[in-house]
Scaffold this motif. Structure first.
Motif, mmCIF file in Angstrom:
data_model
loop_
_atom_site.group_PDB
_atom_site.id
_atom_site.type_symbol
_atom_site.label_atom_id
_atom_site.label_comp_id
_atom_site.label_asym_id
_atom_site.label_seq_id
_atom_site.Cartn_x
_atom_site.Cartn_y
_atom_site.Cartn_z
ATOM 1 N N LYS A 195 -7.118 16.835 -7.941
ATOM 2 C CA LYS A 195 -7.210 15.734 -8.905
ATOM 3 C C LYS A 195 -5.825 15.063 -8.999
ATOM 4 N N TRP A 196 -5.857 13.790 -8.519
ATOM 5 C CA TRP A 196 -4.616 12.993 -8.551
ATOM 6 C C TRP A 196 -4.635 12.073 -9.775
ATOM 7 N N TYR A 197 -3.491 12.062 -10.475
ATOM 8 C CA TYR A 197 -3.367 11.192 -11.647
ATOM 9 C C TYR A 197 -2.176 10.234 -11.421
ATOM 10 N N SER B 64 0.946 12.607 -10.403
ATOM 11 C CA SER B 64 0.867 14.079 -10.564
ATOM 12 C C SER B 64 -0.401 14.612 -9.873
ATOM 13 N N LEU B 65 -0.393 15.925 -9.545
ATOM 14 C CA LEU B 65 -1.508 16.541 -8.804
ATOM 15 C C LEU B 65 -1.904 17.835 -9.536
ATOM 16 N N GLN B 66 -3.214 17.987 -9.731
ATOM 17 C CA GLN B 66 -3.760 19.235 -10.315
ATOM 18 C C GLN B 66 -4.722 19.873 -9.291
ATOM 19 N N ILE B 67 -4.558 21.215 -9.056
ATOM 20 C CA ILE B 67 -5.372 21.920 -8.049
ATOM 21 C C ILE B 67 -6.040 23.163 -8.692
ATOM 22 N N ASP B 68 -7.301 23.380 -8.333
ATOM 23 C CA ASP B 68 -7.969 24.662 -8.671
ATOM 24 C C ASP B 68 -8.876 25.032 -7.498
ATOM 25 N N TYR C 237 -12.235 30.467 -6.927
ATOM 26 C CA TYR C 237 -11.941 31.777 -7.481
ATOM 27 C C TYR C 237 -11.437 31.683 -8.911
ATOM 28 N N GLY C 238 -11.418 30.459 -9.442
ATOM 29 C CA GLY C 238 -10.974 30.274 -10.810
ATOM 30 C C GLY C 238 -9.490 30.084 -10.967
ATOM 31 N N CYS C 239 -8.776 30.019 -9.848
ATOM 32 C CA CYS C 239 -7.313 29.784 -9.917
ATOM 33 C C CYS C 239 -7.061 28.297 -10.077
ATOM 34 N N SER C 240 -6.098 27.974 -10.891
ATOM 35 C CA SER C 240 -5.789 26.552 -11.104
ATOM 36 C C SER C 240 -4.304 26.381 -11.478
ATOM 37 N N ASP C 241 -3.845 25.150 -11.255
ATOM 38 C CA ASP C 241 -2.480 24.792 -11.664
ATOM 39 C C ASP C 241 -2.530 23.308 -12.042
ATOM 40 N N SER C 242 -2.296 23.026 -13.269
ATOM 41 C CA SER C 242 -2.428 21.632 -13.734
ATOM 42 C C SER C 242 -1.114 20.852 -13.667
ATOM 43 N N ALA C 243 -0.073 21.484 -13.381
ATOM 44 C CA ALA C 243 1.214 20.764 -13.289
ATOM 45 C C ALA C 243 1.948 21.183 -12.044
ATOM 46 N N ALA C 244 1.188 21.260 -10.975
ATOM 47 C CA ALA C 244 1.795 21.757 -9.747
ATOM 48 C C ALA C 244 2.789 20.748 -9.139
ATOM 49 N N TYR C 245 2.585 19.418 -9.339
ATOM 50 C CA TYR C 245 3.462 18.449 -8.669
ATOM 51 C C TYR C 245 3.520 17.175 -9.509
ATOM 52 N N LYS D 44 0.851 -1.187 0.000
ATOM 53 C CA LYS D 44 0.000 0.000 0.000
ATOM 54 C C LYS D 44 0.879 1.226 0.000
ATOM 55 N N LEU D 45 0.524 2.166 -0.882
ATOM 56 C CA LEU D 45 1.296 3.406 -1.021
ATOM 57 C C LEU D 45 0.428 4.564 -0.545
ATOM 58 N N GLN D 46 0.864 5.284 0.494
ATOM 59 C CA GLN D 46 0.145 6.437 1.026
ATOM 60 C C GLN D 46 0.625 7.701 0.301
ATOM 61 N N ILE D 47 -0.343 8.448 -0.336
ATOM 62 C CA ILE D 47 -0.013 9.680 -1.075
ATOM 63 C C ILE D 47 -0.770 10.833 -0.423
ATOM 64 N N THR D 48 -0.020 11.817 0.019
ATOM 65 C CA THR D 48 -0.653 12.952 0.709
ATOM 66 C C THR D 48 -0.168 14.256 0.104
ATOM 67 N N ASN D 49 -0.972 15.331 0.334
ATOM 68 C CA ASN D 49 -0.634 16.667 -0.143
ATOM 69 C C ASN D 49 -0.111 17.453 1.044
ATOM 70 N N ALA D 50 0.952 18.112 0.873
ATOM 71 C CA ALA D 50 1.563 18.839 1.985
ATOM 72 C C ALA D 50 0.807 20.148 2.289
ATOM 73 N N ILE D 51 0.063 20.672 1.309
ATOM 74 C CA ILE D 51 -0.668 21.947 1.506
ATOM 75 C C ILE D 51 -2.155 21.626 1.553
ATOM 76 N N THR D 52 -2.839 22.127 2.585
ATOM 77 C CA THR D 52 -4.276 21.861 2.722
ATOM 78 C C THR D 52 -5.061 23.185 2.528
ATOM 79 N N ASP D 53 -5.985 23.091 1.609
ATOM 80 C CA ASP D 53 -6.836 24.288 1.332
ATOM 81 C C ASP D 53 -8.258 23.785 1.203
ATOM 82 N N ALA D 54 -9.149 24.301 2.085
ATOM 83 C CA ALA D 54 -10.539 23.793 2.082
ATOM 84 C C ALA D 54 -11.297 24.195 0.835
ATOM 85 N N ASP D 55 -10.847 25.247 0.185
ATOM 86 C CA ASP D 55 -11.543 25.700 -1.021
ATOM 87 C C ASP D 55 -10.969 25.093 -2.304
#
Length: 498
Positions: free
Chosen positions: A16-18, A43-47, A50-58, A1-12
């Protein structure tokens, strides 16, 4: 089992994990089950609202190793103590291995895959393999246990009585250890069992070889014994006397040995009786003080073998006792007892004389007596003799005692003569040996000297002043000097007969 977590937490935020390009989760963290070895691109994509997004953040590639599954085997499970066991394995992806051989020994290197068991027993082998980088570990137990057999030890005894042919041999198996078959062979061709007995009739060196085999494990052992058998001594043969030598009073005797003899007995033979003198393993012996006995005993030898069989007596041998006397002609005469030990191989007797300057040959004889006609008693004061019996082709010589002729003058003075010219006793001759000078005077019954002469051989023809004297009794006076300076005076009557 591989545990994958995000270091930054934002409730808003929306997540999307790929994994390898496929949507795997919309949570801020998720768990990935890996059931086979693979390389994962995550890889991780966040938006946000407010319409902000980053598709290649990690983006990160993760390499997953397959779990360790090691296997090992042995080619042979039955061994002999001391054999080398080879462990066979076909594993990859490990960088550390420990082999537990089951006898308290362990190897921890990747290169060691062999082991030698020194004690018998049954052993289980385990292999512990690791990949220390990935943290993978596996333990494997070899299915076949190792059975180590004690080495067989070949040993046997041979029972036989003596060492002479014919000989009955019986065998006792005294082997130990585990073996399934054995082979008992005599002289490389006669195979027996331990229940068999063997009769050997041939003399010589024999070999018995025992071979043991543990066919299942391949263990072998071998034992070899050799022994020599002899033909018993033929009771008809006898030792051959080689030499006898008298040195002072000791008699040294030597003889030709008989094959297979263990020892010899020397007997003194006298008057038809025999008495044992000594037992020896040599082929020579010295009888101390032998020559002190004026009646020398003959010596005879018997040979005995390992089985108690004996030969016949050798031809009797004894020292030659040398005796001597002067003949009337003053030639030394020697006599000795015959040397019979060699029988027909006696070639002759050699006589030697020593006048103080070493031994010289005086002559030879084919009988046990000799007259030394080369001896000159007028010049020699003393002479010592010895006799040697000579073997055929001069192979051996046996020597006698010595005999010394001391100086002894010898004068022959006739008591009568008849000067009648019949060529029989016509001259009055005085002969002397051992003389240097001799003076002779002859007187008639009136005291008148009718003859006067000196020399070594003196003769009177019965005349005085050219005339024949009367028949009758005369007196002869002799004065003799020896080479050593001694003077001898003698007087004798002479009868002159016509």
């Amino acid at each position: 089992k591989l545990q994958i977590t995000n270091a930054i937490t934002d409730a808003d935020a929306n997540y999307k994990w790929y994994v390898n390009g496929q949507l795997a989760s919309d949570k801020s963290a998720f768990e990935l089950n890996i059931d086979q070895a693979s390389e994962l691109a995550v890889s991780l994509q966040i938006d946000n609202k407010y319409g902000c997004s980053d598709s290649a953040a990690y983006h990160k590639t993760i390499k997953i190793s397959a779990p360790l599954q090691i296997e090992a085997s042995i080619a042979k499970s039955n061994l002999c103590a001391g054999d080398v066991l080879n462990l066979e394995e076909n594993n990859s992806g490990i960088n550390y291995r420990t082999v537990l051989w089951g006898d308290g020994n362990a190897d921890t290197t990747l290169r060691t895959l062999s082991h030698s068991y020194q004690t018998a027993g049954e052993f289980e082998i385990q292999v512990v393999a690791k990949n220390t980088i990935a943290g993978c570990v596996d333990t494997f137990t070899v299915p076949s246990k190792v059975v180590v057999n004690a080495l067989p030890k070949a040993n046997f005894s041979v029972n036989m009585e003596g060492t002479c042919t014919p000989q009955i041999l019986e065998f006792n198996n005294q082997s130990s250890g585990v073996f399934t078959t054995y082979s008992l062979v005599i002289d490389n061709f006669d195979t027996l069992s331990f229940d068999d007995a063997k009769i050997l009739k041939e003399p010589g060196l024999h070999e018995v070889r025992l071979k043991l085999t543990n066919e299942k494990a391949g263990c072998k052992a071998e034992a070899v014994q050799t022994f020599e058998l002899f033909n018993p001594i033929n009771s008809a043969i006898k030792p051959s006397v080689l030499e006898t030598k008298l040195e002072n009073t000791d008699l040294a005797i030597s003889w030709k040995g008989i094959s297979n003899s263990k020892y010899y007995e020397i007997y003194a033979m006298k008057g038809g009786d025999s008495s044992l003198l000594v037992t020896t393993t040599d082929t020579a012996y010295t009888v101390a003080g032998y020559a002190k006995d004026s009646d020398f005993a003959a010596l005879s030898i018997k040979a005995y073998d390992q089985c108690g069989a004996s030969s016949a007596y050798s031809q009797p041998a004894q020292a030659m006792a040398l005796k001597g006397a002067y003949q009337t002609d003053s030639f030394p005469t020697l006599q000795w007892n015959a040397f019979d030990a060699w029988g027909e191989n006696l070639a002759y007797y050699q006589v030697e004389r020593n006048e103080g300057n070493g031994w010289v040959k005086a002559g030879i004889s084919h009988q046990p007596h000799f007259i030394d006609r080369s001896f000159n008693n007028n010049q020699t004061l003393e002479a010592t003799y010895r006799v040697s019996a000579v073997y055929t082709d001069n192979l051996y010589q046996s020597t006698s005692t010595t005999y010394t002729f001391e100086f002894e003058p010898n004068i022959f003075i006739p008591s009568a003569f008849s000067p009648n010219y019949d060529n029989v006793n016509d001259r009055y001759e005085i002969k002397g040996y051992g003389m240097k000078e001799c003076d002779i005077q002859i007187f008639n019954k009136w005291g008148e000297m009718v003859f006067d002469s000196n020399g070594q051989n003196i003769a009177w023809d019965g005349t005085y002043k050219g005339e024949m004297v009367e028949a009758g009794v005369y007196i002869c006076v002799v004065e003799m000097q020896t080479p050593s300076g001694q003077t001898y005076n003698m007087q004798q009557t002479i009868t002159l007969i016509k």
